[in-house]
Scaffold this active site. Structure first.
Site, PDB file in Angstrom:
ATOM      1  N   GLU A  91     -80.278  82.159 -25.951  1.00 55.80           N
ATOM      2  CA  GLU A  91     -79.231  82.125 -26.972  1.00 55.80           C
ATOM      3  C   GLU A  91     -79.749  81.610 -28.292  1.00 55.80           C
ATOM      4  OE1 GLU A  91     -75.166  81.015 -24.590  1.00 55.80           O
ATOM      5  OE2 GLU A  91     -75.455  80.220 -26.598  1.00 55.80           O
ATOM      6  N   CYS A 112     -80.174  78.194 -35.169  1.00 47.76           N
ATOM      7  CA  CYS A 112     -80.833  77.350 -34.189  1.00 47.76           C
ATOM      8  C   CYS A 112     -81.449  78.298 -33.166  1.00 47.76           C
ATOM      9  CB  CYS A 112     -79.794  76.452 -33.548  1.00 47.76           C
ATOM     10  SG  CYS A 112     -80.429  75.446 -32.226  1.00 47.76           S
ATOM     11  N   CYS A 119     -86.518  74.928 -19.905  1.00 50.04           N
ATOM     12  CA  CYS A 119     -87.363  73.855 -20.429  1.00 50.04           C
ATOM     13  C   CYS A 119     -87.881  73.036 -19.263  1.00 50.04           C
ATOM     14  CB  CYS A 119     -86.584  72.967 -21.388  1.00 50.04           C
ATOM     15  SG  CYS A 119     -87.641  71.691 -22.134  1.00 50.04           S
ATOM     16  N   CYS A 123     -84.922  66.469 -19.692  1.00 52.37           N
ATOM     17  CA  CYS A 123     -84.205  65.304 -20.218  1.00 52.37           C
ATOM     18  C   CYS A 123     -82.845  65.222 -19.530  1.00 52.37           C
ATOM     19  CB  CYS A 123     -84.031  65.409 -21.727  1.00 52.37           C
ATOM     20  SG  CYS A 123     -85.614  65.530 -22.575  1.00 52.37           S
ATOM     21  N   CYS A 126     -79.606  66.879 -21.123  1.00 52.64           N
ATOM     22  CA  CYS A 126     -79.727  68.206 -21.740  1.00 52.64           C
ATOM     23  C   CYS A 126     -79.532  69.329 -20.743  1.00 52.64           C
ATOM     24  CB  CYS A 126     -81.092  68.333 -22.399  1.00 52.64           C
ATOM     25  SG  CYS A 126     -81.406  69.967 -23.070  1.00 52.64           S
ATOM     26  N   CYS A 339     -76.516  73.755 -29.987  1.00 50.10           N
ATOM     27  CA  CYS A 339     -77.845  74.139 -29.521  1.00 50.10           C
ATOM     28  C   CYS A 339     -78.282  73.458 -28.248  1.00 50.10           C
ATOM     29  CB  CYS A 339     -78.889  73.828 -30.577  1.00 50.10           C
ATOM     30  SG  CYS A 339     -78.521  74.588 -32.121  1.00 50.10           S
TER      31      CYS A 339
END
Ligand code: SAH
Ligand code: SF4
Length: 357
Positions: A91, A112, A119, A123, A126, A339
Protein backbone atom coordinates in the site's frame (compact mmCIF):
# COMPACT_ATOMS: atom_id res chain seq x y z
CA UNK A 1 13.04 -11.24 -12.90
CA UNK A 2 13.94 -8.58 -15.48
CA UNK A 3 14.54 -5.06 -14.17
CA UNK A 4 11.46 -2.95 -14.57
CA UNK A 5 11.03 0.05 -16.83
CA UNK A 6 10.40 2.43 -13.94
CA UNK A 7 13.73 1.50 -12.37
CA UNK A 8 15.74 2.76 -15.33
CA UNK A 9 18.58 5.22 -14.69
CA UNK A 10 19.53 7.66 -17.44
CA UNK A 11 23.28 6.97 -17.34
CA UNK A 12 22.83 3.20 -17.43
CA UNK A 13 20.42 3.52 -20.29
CA UNK A 14 22.99 5.60 -22.17
CA UNK A 15 25.51 2.75 -21.71
CA UNK A 16 22.96 0.23 -22.89
CA UNK A 17 22.29 2.28 -26.03
CA UNK A 18 25.97 2.89 -26.71
CA UNK A 19 26.63 -0.86 -26.65
CA UNK A 20 23.96 -1.26 -29.29
CA UNK A 21 25.20 1.60 -31.43
CA UNK A 22 22.10 3.73 -30.84
CA UNK A 23 22.58 7.52 -30.61
CA UNK A 24 23.01 8.85 -27.09
CA UNK A 25 20.14 11.37 -27.29
CA UNK A 26 17.78 8.41 -27.25
CA UNK A 27 18.46 7.91 -23.54
CA UNK A 28 16.81 11.19 -22.58
CA UNK A 29 14.04 10.56 -25.07
CA UNK A 30 13.28 7.26 -23.33
CA UNK A 31 13.43 8.59 -19.76
CA UNK A 32 11.08 11.38 -20.87
CA UNK A 33 8.62 8.78 -22.09
CA UNK A 34 8.87 6.86 -18.81
CA UNK A 35 9.03 9.59 -16.19
CA UNK A 36 7.45 12.63 -17.86
CA UNK A 37 4.89 11.27 -20.29
CA UNK A 38 4.49 8.17 -18.15
CA UNK A 39 3.86 5.56 -20.78
CA UNK A 40 3.74 1.98 -19.58
CA UNK A 41 5.39 0.21 -22.51
CA UNK A 42 8.16 0.67 -25.05
CA UNK A 43 5.64 0.21 -27.85
CA UNK A 44 4.09 3.52 -26.88
CA UNK A 45 7.42 5.31 -27.52
CA UNK A 46 6.44 6.19 -31.04
CA UNK A 47 9.57 8.13 -31.99
CA UNK A 48 11.87 5.17 -31.36
CA UNK A 49 12.86 2.78 -34.16
CA UNK A 50 10.97 -0.51 -33.99
CA UNK A 51 14.15 -2.48 -33.60
CA UNK A 52 15.21 -0.51 -30.52
CA UNK A 53 11.75 -0.84 -29.02
CA UNK A 54 12.01 -4.60 -29.40
CA UNK A 55 15.47 -4.65 -27.82
CA UNK A 56 14.27 -2.61 -24.86
CA UNK A 57 11.19 -4.79 -24.46
CA UNK A 58 13.43 -7.86 -24.30
CA UNK A 59 15.63 -6.24 -21.66
CA UNK A 60 13.11 -4.62 -19.29
CA UNK A 61 9.87 -5.59 -17.70
CA UNK A 62 6.98 -3.17 -18.16
CA UNK A 63 5.03 -2.29 -15.01
CA UNK A 64 2.67 -4.97 -13.82
CA UNK A 65 1.76 -3.12 -10.67
CA UNK A 66 -1.97 -2.78 -10.57
CA UNK A 67 -3.98 -0.48 -8.33
CA UNK A 68 -6.62 -2.80 -6.98
CA UNK A 69 -8.24 -0.54 -4.44
CA UNK A 70 -8.43 3.05 -3.28
CA UNK A 71 -9.71 3.94 0.16
CA UNK A 72 -10.57 7.45 1.33
CA UNK A 73 -11.51 10.53 -0.62
CA UNK A 74 -9.79 13.43 -2.30
CA UNK A 75 -9.64 15.78 0.68
CA UNK A 76 -8.67 13.11 3.21
CA UNK A 77 -5.90 10.60 3.41
CA UNK A 78 -6.19 8.14 0.56
CA UNK A 79 -4.81 4.63 0.66
CA UNK A 80 -3.83 2.83 -2.50
CA UNK A 81 -3.57 -0.92 -2.59
CA UNK A 82 -1.28 -2.37 -5.24
CA UNK A 83 -0.91 -5.86 -6.54
CA UNK A 84 2.66 -6.52 -7.64
CA UNK A 85 3.65 -8.70 -10.57
CA UNK A 86 4.13 -11.68 -8.22
CA UNK A 87 0.69 -11.07 -6.62
CA UNK A 88 2.06 -9.62 -3.39
CA UNK A 89 0.12 -6.65 -2.07
CA UNK A 90 1.54 -3.34 -0.87
CA UNK A 91 0.00 0.00 0.00
CA UNK A 92 0.90 3.63 -0.45
CA UNK A 93 -0.82 6.50 1.26
CA UNK A 94 -1.45 9.96 -0.14
CA UNK A 95 -1.72 12.61 2.54
CA UNK A 96 -3.27 15.91 1.48
CA UNK A 97 -1.88 19.32 2.37
CA UNK A 98 -1.45 19.45 6.10
CA UNK A 99 -0.04 21.98 8.53
CA UNK A 100 3.29 21.23 10.14
CA UNK A 101 3.91 17.95 8.45
CA UNK A 102 7.60 17.33 8.98
CA UNK A 103 8.17 21.04 8.91
CA UNK A 104 7.08 21.32 5.30
CA UNK A 105 4.81 24.09 4.01
CA UNK A 106 1.15 23.38 4.27
CA UNK A 107 0.20 23.21 0.62
CA UNK A 108 2.13 20.06 -0.06
CA UNK A 109 0.87 16.62 -0.86
CA UNK A 110 2.83 13.81 0.67
CA UNK A 111 3.06 10.19 -0.36
CA UNK A 112 4.01 7.54 2.12
CA UNK A 113 5.61 4.64 0.25
CA UNK A 114 6.52 1.06 1.08
CA UNK A 115 10.04 -0.25 0.63
CA UNK A 116 9.46 -3.95 1.30
CA UNK A 117 6.65 -6.48 1.36
CA UNK A 118 6.24 -6.95 5.12
CA UNK A 119 9.01 -6.22 7.58
CA UNK A 120 11.51 -8.42 9.39
CA UNK A 121 12.03 -6.16 12.39
CA UNK A 122 8.88 -6.99 14.31
CA UNK A 123 8.42 -3.83 16.36
CA UNK A 124 5.80 -4.58 18.95
CA UNK A 125 3.56 -1.62 18.06
CA UNK A 126 3.60 -2.02 14.29
CA UNK A 127 1.21 -3.84 12.05
CA UNK A 128 3.77 -4.07 9.25
CA UNK A 129 5.95 -6.36 11.30
CA UNK A 130 3.17 -8.62 12.50
CA UNK A 131 3.34 -11.06 9.66
CA UNK A 132 7.03 -11.02 8.92
CA UNK A 133 9.07 -10.16 5.86
CA UNK A 134 8.35 -11.43 2.37
CA UNK A 135 10.74 -9.61 0.03
CA UNK A 136 12.40 -6.35 -0.93
CA UNK A 137 10.78 -4.07 -3.48
CA UNK A 138 12.97 -3.23 -6.44
CA UNK A 139 13.57 0.40 -7.39
CA UNK A 140 10.95 0.25 -10.13
CA UNK A 141 8.29 -0.95 -7.70
CA UNK A 142 9.09 1.91 -5.33
CA UNK A 143 8.99 4.54 -8.09
CA UNK A 144 5.82 3.07 -9.53
CA UNK A 145 3.95 3.80 -6.32
CA UNK A 146 4.43 7.51 -7.02
CA UNK A 147 3.58 7.27 -10.69
CA UNK A 148 0.45 5.21 -10.08
CA UNK A 149 -0.78 7.40 -7.22
CA UNK A 150 -0.33 10.57 -9.27
CA UNK A 151 -2.17 9.00 -12.15
CA UNK A 152 -5.05 7.66 -10.05
CA UNK A 153 -5.49 10.74 -7.87
CA UNK A 154 -4.75 13.42 -10.45
CA UNK A 155 -2.61 15.10 -7.79
CA UNK A 156 0.99 16.20 -8.06
CA UNK A 157 3.12 14.78 -5.27
CA UNK A 158 5.54 17.19 -3.57
CA UNK A 159 6.83 15.14 -0.64
CA UNK A 160 7.87 11.54 -0.28
CA UNK A 161 8.23 9.74 3.03
CA UNK A 162 9.51 6.18 3.32
CA UNK A 163 7.26 5.33 6.24
CA UNK A 164 5.11 2.67 4.70
CA UNK A 165 5.63 -1.02 4.94
CA UNK A 166 9.19 -2.23 5.48
CA UNK A 167 12.53 -1.04 6.75
CA UNK A 168 14.04 1.10 3.98
CA UNK A 169 17.63 0.78 5.17
CA UNK A 170 17.36 -3.01 5.00
CA UNK A 171 16.81 -2.52 1.26
CA UNK A 172 19.45 0.13 0.85
CA UNK A 173 20.64 -0.55 -2.69
CA UNK A 174 17.17 -0.44 -4.20
CA UNK A 175 16.18 2.46 -1.95
CA UNK A 176 19.09 4.61 -3.13
CA UNK A 177 18.36 3.74 -6.72
CA UNK A 178 14.70 4.66 -6.32
CA UNK A 179 15.59 7.93 -4.61
CA UNK A 180 17.96 8.76 -7.44
CA UNK A 181 15.11 8.37 -9.92
CA UNK A 182 12.60 10.24 -7.75
CA UNK A 183 15.06 13.10 -7.32
CA UNK A 184 16.67 13.35 -10.78
CA UNK A 185 15.65 16.10 -13.17
CA UNK A 186 15.30 13.42 -15.88
CA UNK A 187 13.20 11.40 -13.39
CA UNK A 188 10.38 12.57 -11.17
CA UNK A 189 12.22 15.75 -10.16
CA UNK A 190 11.24 15.86 -6.48
CA UNK A 191 13.77 17.83 -4.43
CA UNK A 192 15.94 15.80 -2.05
CA UNK A 193 14.79 17.93 0.87
CA UNK A 194 11.28 16.73 0.18
CA UNK A 195 12.28 13.09 0.51
CA UNK A 196 12.40 11.57 4.02
CA UNK A 197 13.59 8.10 4.88
CA UNK A 198 12.52 6.66 8.22
CA UNK A 199 14.54 3.93 9.88
CA UNK A 200 14.12 1.79 12.97
CA UNK A 201 17.80 2.37 13.62
CA UNK A 202 20.13 0.18 11.55
CA UNK A 203 23.40 1.64 12.81
CA UNK A 204 25.75 0.35 10.06
CA UNK A 205 23.48 1.66 7.31
CA UNK A 206 23.16 5.04 9.04
CA UNK A 207 26.96 5.27 8.91
CA UNK A 208 26.91 4.20 5.28
CA UNK A 209 24.40 6.93 4.46
CA UNK A 210 26.59 9.48 6.20
CA UNK A 211 29.24 8.71 3.60
CA UNK A 212 26.85 8.98 0.65
CA UNK A 213 26.44 12.18 -1.29
CA UNK A 214 22.65 11.92 -1.21
CA UNK A 215 20.73 14.82 0.26
CA UNK A 216 17.46 13.35 1.49
CA UNK A 217 16.28 13.67 5.09
CA UNK A 218 16.60 10.96 7.68
CA UNK A 219 14.12 10.24 10.46
CA UNK A 220 14.92 7.86 13.28
CA UNK A 221 12.15 5.86 14.94
CA UNK A 222 13.29 6.06 18.53
CA UNK A 223 10.16 5.19 20.55
CA UNK A 224 12.16 4.55 23.71
CA UNK A 225 14.88 6.63 25.36
CA UNK A 226 16.58 3.88 27.37
CA UNK A 227 17.65 0.39 26.30
CA UNK A 228 15.23 -1.09 28.76
CA UNK A 229 12.18 0.63 27.29
CA UNK A 230 13.28 0.63 23.67
CA UNK A 231 14.31 -3.02 23.85
CA UNK A 232 10.88 -3.90 25.10
CA UNK A 233 9.13 -2.52 22.03
CA UNK A 234 11.77 -2.73 19.28
CA UNK A 235 13.69 -6.01 18.96
CA UNK A 236 16.22 -4.23 16.71
CA UNK A 237 17.48 -2.49 19.87
CA UNK A 238 19.08 -5.76 20.96
CA UNK A 239 21.19 -5.80 17.82
CA UNK A 240 21.99 -2.08 17.92
CA UNK A 241 21.57 -0.84 21.46
CA UNK A 242 21.28 2.90 22.03
CA UNK A 243 25.00 3.39 22.59
CA UNK A 244 25.85 1.88 19.20
CA UNK A 245 22.90 3.55 17.48
CA UNK A 246 23.53 7.01 18.87
CA UNK A 247 27.22 6.84 17.98
CA UNK A 248 26.19 6.11 14.41
CA UNK A 249 23.82 9.09 14.63
CA UNK A 250 26.61 11.32 15.99
CA UNK A 251 28.66 10.31 12.99
CA UNK A 252 25.78 11.00 10.60
CA UNK A 253 25.04 14.39 12.10
CA UNK A 254 28.71 15.37 12.09
CA UNK A 255 29.18 14.35 8.45
CA UNK A 256 25.86 15.36 7.01
CA UNK A 257 23.04 17.18 8.67
CA UNK A 258 20.46 16.93 11.38
CA UNK A 259 18.11 14.03 11.63
CA UNK A 260 14.72 14.00 13.26
CA UNK A 261 13.17 11.60 15.71
CA UNK A 262 9.84 9.90 15.71
CA UNK A 263 8.49 8.85 19.07
CA UNK A 264 5.22 6.98 19.39
CA UNK A 265 3.54 7.57 22.73
CA UNK A 266 2.22 4.33 24.22
CA UNK A 267 0.34 4.51 27.53
CA UNK A 268 2.30 3.11 30.44
CA UNK A 269 5.11 1.88 28.21
CA UNK A 270 7.26 4.83 27.09
CA UNK A 271 5.34 7.91 28.21
CA UNK A 272 6.83 8.50 31.68
CA UNK A 273 8.46 11.73 32.83
CA UNK A 274 11.74 9.86 33.08
CA UNK A 275 11.56 8.78 29.43
CA UNK A 276 10.80 12.36 28.44
CA UNK A 277 13.89 13.60 30.28
CA UNK A 278 16.10 10.88 28.76
CA UNK A 279 14.66 11.62 25.33
CA UNK A 280 15.44 15.31 25.79
CA UNK A 281 19.09 14.42 26.49
CA UNK A 282 19.33 12.37 23.29
CA UNK A 283 17.62 15.07 21.23
CA UNK A 284 19.96 17.73 22.58
CA UNK A 285 22.99 15.58 21.90
CA UNK A 286 21.97 15.32 18.24
CA UNK A 287 20.20 18.68 17.86
CA UNK A 288 17.19 16.73 16.69
CA UNK A 289 13.56 17.75 16.54
CA UNK A 290 11.02 15.25 17.80
CA UNK A 291 7.71 14.24 16.27
CA UNK A 292 5.51 12.78 18.97
CA UNK A 293 2.94 10.39 17.56
CA UNK A 294 0.04 9.16 19.69
CA UNK A 295 0.00 5.39 19.34
CA UNK A 296 -2.58 4.09 16.97
CA UNK A 297 -4.31 0.94 18.11
CA UNK A 298 -3.38 -2.14 16.11
CA UNK A 299 -5.74 -5.07 16.02
CA UNK A 300 -4.30 -7.91 18.05
CA UNK A 301 -2.08 -5.68 20.24
CA UNK A 302 -3.15 -4.63 23.69
CA UNK A 303 -1.44 -1.23 23.86
CA UNK A 304 -3.22 2.10 23.77
CA UNK A 305 -2.39 5.80 23.46
CA UNK A 306 -1.98 7.99 26.52
CA UNK A 307 -4.61 10.60 27.36
CA UNK A 308 -4.29 13.94 25.57
CA UNK A 309 -3.22 15.49 28.87
CA UNK A 310 -0.40 12.96 29.25
CA UNK A 311 0.68 13.51 25.61
CA UNK A 312 0.88 17.25 26.24
CA UNK A 313 2.65 16.69 29.57
CA UNK A 314 5.31 14.61 27.81
CA UNK A 315 5.72 17.28 25.17
CA UNK A 316 6.07 20.05 27.72
CA UNK A 317 8.89 18.24 29.53
CA UNK A 318 10.77 18.09 26.25
CA UNK A 319 10.11 21.77 25.62
CA UNK A 320 11.23 22.68 29.11
CA UNK A 321 14.53 21.02 28.28
CA UNK A 322 14.88 23.17 25.20
CA UNK A 323 13.88 20.53 22.66
CA UNK A 324 11.59 21.24 19.71
CA UNK A 325 8.81 18.67 19.81
CA UNK A 326 5.63 18.55 17.78
CA UNK A 327 2.63 16.51 18.77
CA UNK A 328 0.59 15.05 16.01
CA UNK A 329 -3.11 15.52 15.98
CA UNK A 330 -5.12 12.52 17.00
CA UNK A 331 -6.97 11.87 13.80
CA UNK A 332 -7.35 13.26 10.34
CA UNK A 333 -4.10 13.75 8.55
CA UNK A 334 -2.29 11.38 10.80
CA UNK A 335 0.58 10.14 8.76
CA UNK A 336 1.45 7.39 11.20
CA UNK A 337 -2.07 6.12 11.29
CA UNK A 338 -1.94 6.18 7.56
CA UNK A 339 1.36 4.49 7.09
CA UNK A 340 2.19 2.47 10.14
CA UNK A 341 -0.50 -0.05 9.69
CA UNK A 342 -0.23 -0.88 6.06
CA UNK A 343 0.28 -4.57 6.45
CA UNK A 344 -2.80 -5.09 8.50
CA UNK A 345 -5.01 -3.00 6.27
CA UNK A 346 -3.57 -4.74 3.25
CA UNK A 347 -4.30 -8.15 4.65
CA UNK A 348 -7.80 -7.11 5.60
CA UNK A 349 -8.36 -5.70 2.16
CA UNK A 350 -6.98 -8.87 0.64
CA UNK A 351 -9.48 -10.92 2.60
CA UNK A 352 -12.29 -8.59 1.59
CA UNK A 353 -11.18 -8.76 -2.00
CA UNK A 354 -11.14 -12.51 -1.87
CA UNK A 355 -14.67 -12.45 -0.56
CA UNK A 356 -15.82 -10.10 -3.27
CA UNK A 357 -14.28 -12.02 -6.19
N1 SAH B 1 10.67 0.79 9.20
C1 SAH B 1 10.76 2.20 9.25
C2 SAH B 1 9.74 2.89 8.40
C3 SAH B 1 8.33 2.37 8.48
S1 SAH B 1 7.49 2.53 10.02
C4 SAH B 1 10.71 2.70 10.66
O1 SAH B 1 10.41 1.91 11.54
O2 SAH B 1 11.03 3.85 10.88
C5 SAH B 1 7.36 4.28 10.12
C6 SAH B 1 6.59 4.81 11.27
O3 SAH B 1 5.27 4.30 11.34
C7 SAH B 1 7.11 4.55 12.66
O4 SAH B 1 8.17 5.29 13.10
C8 SAH B 1 5.94 5.02 13.41
O5 SAH B 1 6.05 6.42 13.48
C9 SAH B 1 4.76 4.67 12.57
N2 SAH B 1 3.95 3.65 13.21
C10 SAH B 1 4.00 2.31 13.08
N3 SAH B 1 3.05 1.71 13.82
C11 SAH B 1 2.38 2.69 14.43
C12 SAH B 1 1.27 2.71 15.34
N4 SAH B 1 0.68 1.60 15.74
N5 SAH B 1 0.85 3.91 15.79
C13 SAH B 1 1.44 5.06 15.38
N6 SAH B 1 2.47 5.09 14.53
C14 SAH B 1 2.94 3.93 14.05
FE1 SF4 C 1 9.34 -2.65 10.51
FE2 SF4 C 1 9.35 0.01 10.91
FE3 SF4 C 1 7.21 -1.47 11.55
FE4 SF4 C 1 9.42 -1.69 12.99
S1 SF4 C 1 8.14 0.15 12.77
S2 SF4 C 1 8.17 -3.43 12.23
S3 SF4 C 1 10.99 -1.47 11.42
S4 SF4 C 1 8.02 -1.14 9.50
Amino acid sequence: MKPSLTGIILEELADFLRERGAPSYRAKQITDWIYKKRVASFDAMTDLPNELRAELTAEFDTPKTEVVRVLGSKDTTQKFLFRLRDQNLIESVLIPASPALYGQPSDRRTICVSSQVGCAYGCKFCASGLEGWTRNLDAGEIVEQLIAVEEKSGEKIDNVVFMGMGEPLANLKNLLRAIRIINASWGLGIGARHITVSTSGLAPQIRELANESTQFRLALSLHGATDEVRGQIMPVNRRYPLKVLLEACDYYVAKKRRMMFEYILIAGVNDTDEQARELAKIARRLSAKINLIPYNTVEGLEWSRPSRARQKGFQSILRRHGVVATLRREKGHDIAAACGQLRLQTKQAERELRLSV
